[in-house]
Design a protein around this motif. Structure first.
Motif, short mmCIF file in Angstrom:
data_model
loop_
_atom_site.label_atom_id
_atom_site.label_comp_id
_atom_site.label_asym_id
_atom_site.label_seq_id
_atom_site.Cartn_x
_atom_site.Cartn_y
_atom_site.Cartn_z
N ARG A 10 0.86 -1.18 0.00
CA ARG A 10 0.00 0.00 0.00
C ARG A 10 0.90 1.24 0.00
NH1 ARG A 10 -2.82 -3.71 -0.63
NH2 ARG A 10 -4.92 -4.16 0.21
N ILE A 12 2.32 5.00 -0.52
CA ILE A 12 1.75 6.33 -0.44
C ILE A 12 2.86 7.35 -0.68
CG2 ILE A 12 2.07 6.39 2.07
CD1 ILE A 12 -0.34 8.23 2.23
N ARG A 24 -4.76 10.12 7.75
CA ARG A 24 -5.13 8.87 8.39
C ARG A 24 -5.63 7.88 7.34
NH1 ARG A 24 -6.38 12.94 11.88
NH2 ARG A 24 -5.64 12.70 14.04
N MET A 25 -5.22 6.64 7.49
CA MET A 25 -5.59 5.62 6.53
C MET A 25 -5.96 4.32 7.24
SD MET A 25 -2.81 6.12 3.45
CE MET A 25 -3.82 5.08 2.40
N GLU A 26 -6.91 3.60 6.66
CA GLU A 26 -7.29 2.27 7.14
C GLU A 26 -6.91 1.25 6.08
OE1 GLU A 26 -11.27 -0.24 8.57
OE2 GLU A 26 -11.28 1.96 8.54
N TRP A 52 -4.66 0.54 11.16
CA TRP A 52 -5.04 1.95 11.14
C TRP A 52 -3.76 2.76 11.33
CZ3 TRP A 52 -7.28 -2.10 13.43
CH2 TRP A 52 -8.61 -2.41 13.06
#
Length: 199
Positions: A10, A12, A24-26, A52
Motif C-alpha cells: 500500500r 503512499i 489517516r488511513m485504514e 489503522w
C-alpha cells in the motif's frame, strides 16, 4: 535494488504532507495477500489483517522534515503448536510508531555517537514513496508468538513407554520439542570431557 513487490503493498506518496497537517488511513489485506503473507511468515493461515495508520509532518533542521507514522494492527492467525503440532488460533493486537527523516541533507560525518538514553534516530526515507502495507507486515511478524501453544497443551508429560528414545530427562515434551531436545543432546558436550582418541 530489489524490485519484488511486497505481498501486502500500500504505497503512499509522502509529498502529500508537504503542506503540513496529518493523514489517516485504514488498511485491510485481501485474501490473496493474506495467503502470501501466511507463506512468508510460516503460518497455517492468516484469516484477517487490518491496520489503522496516521501520518504527520514535523519540520526539522538540515533542510528536511520528519515523518511520524503511528499505527495499530489486528490480525487473526493460525499457527502450529510447538508441543502437539496441532493448530493454534491466535488474535494479534499491536501498535507501533516509526519516525522517518525525509529530504535530510548528508553531513559527511564519519563517526556516530550513540546515547542509550535517547530515542532511536529517525530512519532515512529515500524517494517519495512509503509502503504502509509492508510496514504493517513487518510489525505483524514482530508481534507473532514465536512459540505458540495450544490451550491445555502440557509443557511436559510422562514419556510414552513405546518411545523411550524421545524422552528428555524422564519427560515427554511433544513432537515439536522432542526434535529440538534431540538436537541439543546430540550436539552438547561437557567442556571438560576429552574427545575420544582412536588408537
Amino acid at each position: 535494488m530489489s524490485t519484488t513487490t511486497p505481498e501486502f503493498s500500500r504505497p503512499i506518496g509522502v509529498s502529500r504532507l508537504a503542506g503540513g497537517g496529518a493523514l489517516r488511513m485504514e488498511l485491510s489485506a485481501r485474501a490473496n495477500e493474506r495467503d502470501a503473507l501466511a507463506r512468508r511468515f510460516g503460518l497455517l493461515g492468516l484469516d484477517r489483517l487490518e491496520a489503522w495508520v496516521s501520518l504527520r509532518r514535523e519540520n526539522a533542521a538540515g533542510g528536511g522534515w520528519l515523518l511520524h507514522v503511528d499505527g495499530a494492527l489486528e490480525a487473526a492467525v493460525r499457527q502450529t503448536c510447538v508441543a502437539t503440532l496441532g493448530t493454534v488460533a491466535n488474535d494479534v493486537h499491536d501498535s507501533f510508531a516509526v519516525v522517518y527523516a525525509v529530504g535530510a541533507r548528508q553531513t559527511g560525518t564519519t563517526e556516530t555517537v550513540v546515547d542509550p538514553d535517547e530515542a532511536d534516530p529517525p530512519e532515512p526515507l529515500e524517494g517519495d514513496l512509503l509502503d504502509l502495507g509492508e510496514l504493517v507486515a513487518q510489525h505483524l511478524a514482530l508481534a507473532l508468538d514465536p512459540y505458540p501453544r495450544a490451550p491445555g497443551a502440557p509443557a511436559c508429560a510422562p514419556p510414552p513407554a513405546a518411545s523411550p528414545s524421545r524422552a528428555v530427562g524422564g519427560a515427554w515434551c511433544g513432537p515439536g520439542l522432542a526434535i529440538c531436545a534431540s538436537f541439543i543432546i546430540a550436539t552438547w558436550r561437557v567442556p571438560w570431557m576429552p574427545r575420544s582418541r582412536s588408537s
